[in-house]
Design an enzyme around this catalytic site. Structure first.
Site, PDB file in Angstrom:
ATOM      1  N   ASP A 252      17.886  62.729  63.427  1.00 27.90           N
ATOM      2  CA  ASP A 252      16.798  62.362  64.330  1.00 27.90           C
ATOM      3  C   ASP A 252      17.371  61.766  65.609  1.00 27.90           C
ATOM      4  OD1 ASP A 252      14.226  62.129  65.214  1.00 27.90           O
ATOM      5  OD2 ASP A 252      13.773  60.319  64.071  1.00 27.90           O
TER       6      ASP A 252
ATOM      7  N   VAL B 127       8.490  48.461  65.205  1.00 30.90           N
ATOM      8  CA  VAL B 127       9.610  47.564  65.469  1.00 30.90           C
ATOM      9  C   VAL B 127       9.118  46.389  66.308  1.00 30.90           C
ATOM     10  CG1 VAL B 127      11.933  47.387  66.400  1.00 30.90           C
ATOM     11  CG2 VAL B 127      11.142  49.535  65.426  1.00 30.90           C
TER      12      VAL B 127
ATOM     13  N   LYS C  41      12.312  46.089  61.903  1.00 28.07           N
ATOM     14  CA  LYS C  41      11.568  47.322  61.688  1.00 28.07           C
ATOM     15  C   LYS C  41      10.750  47.156  60.418  1.00 28.07           C
ATOM     16  CE  LYS C  41      12.209  52.283  61.062  1.00 28.07           C
ATOM     17  NZ  LYS C  41      13.226  53.346  61.108  1.00 28.07           N
TER      18      LYS C  41
ATOM     19  N   LEU D 286       7.953  46.237  69.957  1.00 26.10           N
ATOM     20  CA  LEU D 286       8.983  46.924  70.740  1.00 26.10           C
ATOM     21  C   LEU D 286       8.787  48.436  70.719  1.00 26.10           C
ATOM     22  CD1 LEU D 286      12.228  45.022  69.695  1.00 26.10           C
ATOM     23  CD2 LEU D 286      10.940  44.794  71.807  1.00 26.10           C
ATOM     24  N   GLY D 287       8.252  48.914  69.597  1.00 25.90           N
ATOM     25  CA  GLY D 287       8.080  50.363  69.517  1.00 25.90           C
ATOM     26  C   GLY D 287       7.443  50.737  68.207  1.00 25.90           C
TER      27      GLY D 287
ATOM     28  N   GLY E 185       7.135  53.976  65.316  1.00 30.11           N
ATOM     29  CA  GLY E 185       7.632  55.269  64.872  1.00 30.11           C
ATOM     30  C   GLY E 185       6.738  55.799  63.790  1.00 30.11           C
TER      31      GLY E 185
END
Ligand SMILES: *[C@@H]1O[C@H](CO)[C@@H](O)[C@H](O)[C@H]1NC(C)=O
Ligand SMILES: *[C@@H]1O[C@H](CO)[C@@H](O)[C@H](O)[C@H]1NC(C)=O
Ligand SMILES: *[C@@H]1O[C@H](CO)[C@@H](O)[C@H](O)[C@H]1NC(C)=O
Ligand SMILES: *[C@@H]1O[C@H](CO)[C@@H](O)[C@H](O)[C@H]1NC(C)=O
Ligand SMILES: *[C@@H]1O[C@H](CO)[C@@H](O)[C@H](O)[C@H]1NC(C)=O
Ligand SMILES: *[C@@H]1O[C@H](CO)[C@@H](O)[C@H](O)[C@H]1NC(C)=O
Ligand SMILES: *[C@@H]1O[C@H](CO)[C@@H](O)[C@H](O)[C@H]1NC(C)=O
Ligand SMILES: *[C@@H]1O[C@H](CO)[C@@H](O)[C@H](O)[C@H]1NC(C)=O
Length: 909
Positions: A847, A727, A741, A719-720, A722
């Protein structure tokens, strides 16, 4: 080369060729010789099949091709010669029909769940050479006519708990028997004399039964015996002298019986092949003869828990020795000469365990300790009367995992060289036995705790209590995040504050620093010791006992202590603590014992939780307390003076407000409308303060579930990504679709990030914050640490994708309506308002950016990613307090809008 490869190919193929041939042979006689079919079918009928066991045993094929069945023999190719059905999940009983397989040479039914008795008909298997019924649920006595299996060479009946009765005398009639295991069962009676007739026996294992009486001298007749295992029975009497005469014996285990007698002087010559000698936990007496030095093959020497005494002889020639354990005997040393055995052990370069605890070793601990093998893993010398320093050279023993020298009378400093022992798991240097504790003049370790202790990154236990250690607790303890069992520095002369670094010990279960001169306030970081109650449910327990009594601690009790969901015992007595008793201590559901006596605490005593019951509570010696339960007999509290909230908004909060504004501009440019809306909202009721996570039923999720749910962390589920983790979308049983995550623990700072996120999420719960469902703190299949957080899944992704796609691609589906924009903005403001104003202490996200704002199905916003969130301590006077120092911007590079640089200090570290 080619030739070599060809031979290799052939060698590889051989088994298959053989297999083909044997199958061909079997099918040559398809029906003609059905001799053993009926027997096998009867055997199968007695077996309860589990999950397709014996599925191949059907009439469509010749029984000789059934799984586990081997037919053979030159003249009788259709007779079953081997039945091998180990680990087949077989249930049921062994059919007596088995006795009809008279050509059987090998029967292996081990590791199943077969019940019932061993059928006496096995006695008909005259050709049987190998019988293995190990690890089943067989019961009853061993049939005596098993001895008719006159060809038997191997008999393994171990691990059948229900086997009872005594060992049949007739077993002595099996002249070819080489290996006999009747261990881990419930066999009673004496070892039959007749066993001595098994002159070819090489292994005899009768361990873990209820055998009584003495060991028959006839065992000495087994001239080929290599392994004799008789431990954990109720054998008594002397070890027969014939046993010390077995030149073939490699391993002798007689531990855990009631044997007595002493070792013969010629031990060294009578057991020339002995490698492992285990006589622990008996009643042996006398000295160890100096001839022991001649047992040149000895690897394991274990005589703990006996009554051996005298001076231990030197053993320099035992070059294979790995294990030397003479714990709990009455060996002694009075002068240097008598320590010679220890010096001689330095020649045993394979030594891994050196254990001389619980004896009468007095005098100076020899420096030769430093010359021991670097293979040494465990050094146990506790409960003796040794004096002198810990040799500096202990740092040479870099293989050490456990050092236990407690209850001696050592003195001097803890050598800095201890930091070289980087594999150390357990370090016990508590000194002074009980009587010495009363007399301050006794020797003990002194000086500071060396800062090199911070190198011991694998420590689980650090116990230095009851010495005279001085100075401050070194900040380097922050490197000891592996500490989990206990950290005990109590009863020393330590001073200065309890370092905030203690908060790094996230796995610690017991922390004891009582009886020192520690001053200053209790750092609120101490509650980091448990990151999150949820982690507790994934294996890490969290702080259970906290001993801070008898110091000079001041200030108030951090309410956070009540948030440690695992804390059961809290000792704060005999300090100078002041202020109120935090109500949170009363809402802790885990706290059982709370000792606050002899401080200067003031105000109301709570009435909930541990305060409800006098059993675990001690508050005497505080003169300004009031209220509490009636049994405390305290004065009533005066009416609460309406304590006005100090409404001057602190600097960080104001600054955060500016941040919020910036976000709003970024999102929709509807700042004014929003402001109005926000004022309207402000009139509405605030969200409830978070209650404890312990009250929620938290599901546990394992590494395996996450691995499975993400298809092995496949790209498709990504999904992503970082800075600290990735994730994934994942499906987890009973939870449906979630977002996981996974922290990249190779990335420095990611442990910290996980901790920060847990720590923040532990405190917060709000409609507009991304809901955490559970977390996983575990080990992956490579044995490395694994940390993950599980969140609710947000089907509409992040705000970033919406904002960007609407500006860049003009994609019609992905534009936000005005109403949606307003809703989203309101949600974010709500969330921030909650974090800043309703949380105690406040949480600063640090953040906040489009990518961290996620959208639900109905396009409401959820703020996520607390990886670098900061919790403002109540006491903090604001970030401006340290304007210089190394300033590091936290948060995503590129987000913080220029012009808002005033927001920076909030998130400095
Ligand atoms: C085993 O053999 C005996 C006689 O030798 C016979 O009575 C019995 O039926 C046989 N059992 C099976 C299952 O074949
Ligand atoms: C019978 O056994 C063979 C293997 O020997 C197997 O392929 C077949 O599926 C089995 N038939 C049945 C009905 O279980
Ligand atoms: C019998 O089964 C055990 C357990 O699987 C195995 O270790 C052993 O090699 C087998 N022996 C024979 C002869 O089949
Ligand atoms: C084994 O002994 C039992 C009785 O103890 C007897 O019934 C059985 O027939 C014997 N089996 C053989 C093969 O001798
Ligand atoms: C008996 O049980 C112990 C402990 O479970 C095991 O270590 C040992 O290997 C077993 N012995 C035999 C002979 O099966
Ligand atoms: C053991 O062997 C001896 C002969 O060596 C014999 O006299 C004795 O009967 C045997 N014992 C048993 C129990 O079979
Ligand atoms: C030990 O063995 C020797 C011969 O190998 C024999 O003479 C002696 O009697 C044996 N001693 C004992 C106690 O069995
Ligand atoms: C008080 O606590 C003790 C032990 O912690 C417990 O046995 C007892 O039942 C409690 N009493 C009440 C009234 O809760």
């Amino acid at each position: 080369m080619l030739w070599f490869r060809l031979t290799r190919v052939c060698t590889c193929l051989t088994p298959f060729l053989l297999l083909l041939c044997s199958n061909a042979a079997a099918t040559e006689h398809p029906i003609a010789h059905d001799g053993d079919r009926a027997t096998l079918e009867a055997f199968k009928a007695a077996i309860v099949r589990r999950s397709g066991a014996l599925a191949s045993w059907n009439s469509s094929t010749s029984y000789c091709s059934w799984e586990g069945v081997t037919c053979g023999g030159h003249r009788h190719p259709w007779r079953v010669v081997s039945l091998r059905l180990d680990f087949q999940g077989l249930d049921g009983t062994i059919s007596p029909a088995i006795g009809n397989l008279t050509f059987l040479r090998s029967l292996n039914l081990s590791y199943n769940s077969l019940q019932g008795e061993i059928p006496p008909s096995v006695g008909s298997l005259r050709r049987l050479q190998y019988l293995n019924l190990q690890s089943n649920l067989l019961i009853g006595a061993i049939p005596s006519n098993i001895s008719r299996c006159a060809s038997l060479r191997v008999m393994r009946l171990a691990d059948n708990n229900g086997l009872t009765g005594s060992i049949p005398t007739e077993i002595g009639d099996m002249p070819l028997l080489r290996i006999l295991y009747i261990a881990n069962s419930s066999i009673t009676g004496a070892i039959p004399l007749s066993l001595g007739n098994l002159s070819r026996l090489t292994v005899l294992a009768l361990t873990n039964n209820y055998l009584e009486g003495s060991i028959p001298a006839s065992i000495g007749n087994m001239v080929q015996l290599r392994i004799l295992e008789l431990y954990s029975n109720s054998l008594s009497g002397l070890l027969p002298s014939s046993l010390y005469n077995m030149s073939s014996l490699n391993e002798l285990y007689v531990a855990n019986n009631s044997l007595h007698g002493s070792l013969p002087d010629d031990l060294g010559t009578s057991l020339p092949s002995i490698q492992r000698l285990d006589m622990a936990s008996n009643h042996f007496t006398g000295a160890v003869p100096s001839s022991i030095a001649n047992l040149s093959s000895l690897q394991i020497f274990e005589i703990a828990k006996n009554k051996f005494r005298g001076v231990f002889p030197p053993v320099a020639s035992l070059q294979y020795l790995q294990w030397f354990d003479i714990d709990l005997n009455e060996f002694e040393t009075k002068d240097e000469k008598e320590w010679e055995f220890l010096t001689s052990l330095a020649n045993c370069s394979r030594l891994q365990l050196l254990s001389i605890a619980w004896n009468r070793f007095t005098g100076k601990l020899p420096n030769s300790l430093a010359n021991m093998s670097s293979n040494l893993r465990e050094l146990r010398m506790f409960e003796n009367g040794m004096v002198g320093d810990i040799p500096f050279g202990i740092g040479n023993l870099v293989g050490l995992e456990t050092v236990d020298i407690i209850y001696n009378l050592l003195s001097g400093v803890i050598p800095e060289s201890i930091g070289a022992l980087t594999k150390l798991n357990r370090l016990f240097l508590e000194n002074n036995n009980l009587s010495a504790e009363l007399d301050a003049s006794f020797n003990s370790l002194d000086g500071p705790i060396p800062s090199s202790i911070g190198n011991l990154g694998e420590l689980l236990v650090l116990a230095l209590s009851t010495n005279k250690l001085t100075g401050v607790i070194p900040k380097e303890i922050k490197n000891l995040s592996s500490l989990s069992i206990f950290l005990d520095l109590s009863y020393n002369l330590l001073e200065g504050p309890l370092p905030t670094e203690i908060g790094s010990l996230v796995q610690l279960e017991n922390l004891a620093v009582s009886g020192n001169q520690l001053s200053g306030e209790i750092p609120h970081e101490i509650s980091n010791c448990i990151v999150l109650e949820m982690i507790a449910m994934n294996g890490i327990k969290g702080l259970i006992q906290l001993y801070l009594s008898s110091n000079k601690l001041t200030g108030s009790i951090p309410g956070d202590l009540g948030n440690i969901g695992s804390l059961q015992e809290l000792y704060l007595a005999h300090n100078n603590l002041s202020g109120p008793i935090p109500k949170l201590l009363g809402s802790s559901t885990s706290l059982l014992i709370l000792d606050l006596s002899f401080n200067n605490l003031q105000g109301e005593v709570p009435t909930e939780g541990v305060f409800k019951n006098l059993t675990g509570l001690s508050i005497t010696g505080n003169h300004e307390l009031c209220g509490g339960i009636p049994q405390l007999h305290l004065p009533k509290c005066p009416n609460p003076t309406a304590r006005k909230n100090d409404k001057t908004v602190s600097m960080p909060l104001r600054i955060a407000g500016v941040t919020i504004g910036a976000i709003l501009v970024l999102i929709s440019g509807l700042a004014l409308a929003l402001f109005l809306y926000r004022r309207y909202k402000a009139g509405m009721k605030k969200e409830q303060l978070p209650s404890h996570f312990t009250e929620i039923d938290i599901p546990i999720v394992s590494y395996n579930e996450i691995l499975k749910g993400t298809d092995g962390f496949s790209e498709a589920n990504l999904l992503g990504k970082g800075r600290y983790g990735t994730v994934y979308k994942s499906t987890i049983e009973n939870q449906g679709v979630v977002a996981v995550k996974v922290f990249d623990l190779q990335q420095s700072g990611s442990y910290k990030s996980f901790q920060a996120e847990c720590d923040a999420l532990r405190r917060v719960r709000h409609r507009c914050l991304l809901k955490i469902m559970t977390c996983c703190s575990s080990i992956n299949h490579q044995g490395q640490d694994f940390r993950a957080l599980v969140f609710e899944f947000m089907p509409n992704g992040s705000l970033e994708s919406w904002i960007h796609s609407s500006t860049e691609t003009q994609n019609g589906d992905k534009t936000l309506t005005l109403a949606q924009r307003l809703d989203i903005a309101v949600d974010i403001v709500d969330a921030l308002d909650y974090l800043h104003n309703s949380c105690q202490p406040s949480v600063i996200h640090c953040d906040l950016k489009l990518g961290n704002i996620l959208l639900t199905e109905d396009m409401r916003a959820r703020v996520g990613d607390f990886g670098i969130a900061r919790i403002l301590s109540e006491a903090a006077s604001g970030p401006s307090a340290n304007p210089s120092s190394t300033v590091r911007i936290r948060g995503s590079i590129g987000y913080i809008p220029p012009g808002n640089s005033s927001t920076l200090p909030v998130c400095f570290s």
